[in-house]
Design an enzyme around this catalytic site. Sequence first.
Site, PDB file in Angstrom:
ATOM      1  N   SER A   1      -2.758  -1.354   6.757  1.00 43.71           N
ATOM      2  CA  SER A   1      -3.099  -1.384   8.178  1.00 43.71           C
ATOM      3  C   SER A   1      -3.172  -2.818   8.687  1.00 43.71           C
ATOM      4  O   SER A   1      -3.562  -3.738   7.969  1.00 43.71           O
ATOM      5  CB  SER A   1      -4.442  -0.693   8.412  1.00 43.71           C
TER       6      SER A   1
ATOM      7  N   ASP B   1       2.161  -6.847   2.542  1.00 47.51           N
ATOM      8  CA  ASP B   1       1.043  -5.948   2.850  1.00 47.51           C
ATOM      9  C   ASP B   1       1.598  -4.637   3.389  1.00 47.51           C
ATOM     10  O   ASP B   1       0.936  -3.918   4.152  1.00 47.51           O
ATOM     11  CB  ASP B   1       0.078  -6.587   3.848  1.00 47.51           C
TER      12      ASP B   1
ATOM     13  N   HIS C   1       0.868  -1.182   0.000  1.00 45.38           N
ATOM     14  CA  HIS C   1       0.000   0.000   0.000  1.00 45.38           C
ATOM     15  C   HIS C   1       0.908   1.236   0.000  1.00 45.38           C
ATOM     16  O   HIS C   1       1.174   1.827   1.044  1.00 45.38           O
ATOM     17  CB  HIS C   1      -0.935  -0.037   1.203  1.00 45.38           C
TER      18      HIS C   1
ATOM     19  N   ARG D   1     -15.807  -5.857   5.883  1.00 41.18           N
ATOM     20  CA  ARG D   1     -15.581  -4.594   5.183  1.00 41.18           C
ATOM     21  C   ARG D   1     -15.813  -4.719   3.684  1.00 41.18           C
ATOM     22  O   ARG D   1     -15.551  -3.779   2.934  1.00 41.18           O
ATOM     23  CB  ARG D   1     -14.148  -4.107   5.443  1.00 41.18           C
TER      24      ARG D   1
ATOM     25  N   HIS E   1      -3.822 -12.956   2.247  1.00 42.76           N
ATOM     26  CA  HIS E   1      -4.035 -13.102   3.705  1.00 42.76           C
ATOM     27  C   HIS E   1      -4.539 -14.516   4.005  1.00 42.76           C
ATOM     28  O   HIS E   1      -5.382 -14.722   4.884  1.00 42.76           O
ATOM     29  CB  HIS E   1      -5.040 -12.075   4.243  1.00 42.76           C
TER      30      HIS E   1
END
Length: 376
Positions: free
Chosen positions: A283, A279, A65, A165, A226
């Site tokens: 977050s 990642d 990210h 999410r 993940h």
Amino acid sequence: MLTLFKNVEVFAPEPLGRKDILISGERIVEIDEGIDESAVRSLNGDVFDLGEAYAIPGFVDGHVHLIGGGGEGGFSTRTPEGSSQQFAEVGTTTVVGMLGTDGVTRDHASLLAKVRDFRNSGIDSYMLTGSYRYPLKTLTGDVMRDIVFIPEIIGVGEVAVSDHRSSNLSSTELQRFAMDARVAGMLSGKAGVTVLHLGDGQEKLKPLYEAVADGTLNPRQIIPTHICRSEELLSQGIDWVSNKGGYIDITADEQSTHLVLKDIYSKKIRFDRICVSSDGLGSLPRFDDEKNLVGIRPAPVDTLLKTFTRLVKGRGLPIHEALKPFTANPAAFYHLQRNGIGLLKRGGSANILFIDRDFQIVEVISSGRSILEKRR
């Protein structure tokens, strides 16, 4: 500009033995024994004898990210964007950037600018269109146009499935945009792949299995990431590799990922389908039982180097095997091997990580440029 590195033990990732490596511009010109250093010097080239160093492909981090992530707890929980130097310092020479949960206050224009900044700094950088949300957010207004017309965009992601999410998209919707991405990849000569964020929802990989059930979507076009979130999810991921021939992506955790990789390798599961990413800069949130955020921190970018080191020094995997999830495998998934990324070969990209016998970085060459040097 010619640069010759003498007397290094080369893993490409297959072991090639002690060789010299000659680079010119952004490419590896030759990997061979006894390359004439006087000829290189006569052309005003540089010659360096690295003695006992290993030469390995620079790490390929397929899930980062670059402009930060997070935001699940409000504006103050946004994670900061990163710099190319952070990745250079840990031997990562190729990155694939993407948006995550926050596709509202972060956008593809900013991500594209960051990708180009990284490229200017010598890091091979690419990006994905889309984010967690469905319908997909894009740069041009259309997934296919993004992939076809924006050179740096090579696929879609990370789209959230099986997560609180996510947009709770159906397998039919997943199949539709993944196939659009594939066709766009065909038209533009790119991978056209899709990265899927897997949460802790009960459906787990079910949407992926349904999306490929009719045979029109190749499982190798989509990768669940993940995948070590739970033992059950990892078990389904192993089945995805073994029975569907697909790829899975493990988010590196320096405490446990080397153990998971060793177990996968020992069980003779297809190691060429296993990818590891950091990642990085995204977050790492913690939620309570009611899905309320209780803690958040940015993901580190150094976990590839740490996991690789532990896999070799702690678990005893041969260097050439341990390298694959960090180099050749993600490069293959993203169709970057055609550019010589994830490999060391004649004519390939000069993305080389030199490490000593204690696995400490000696020098990092990316796109033919020395972006980190510790040999003096």
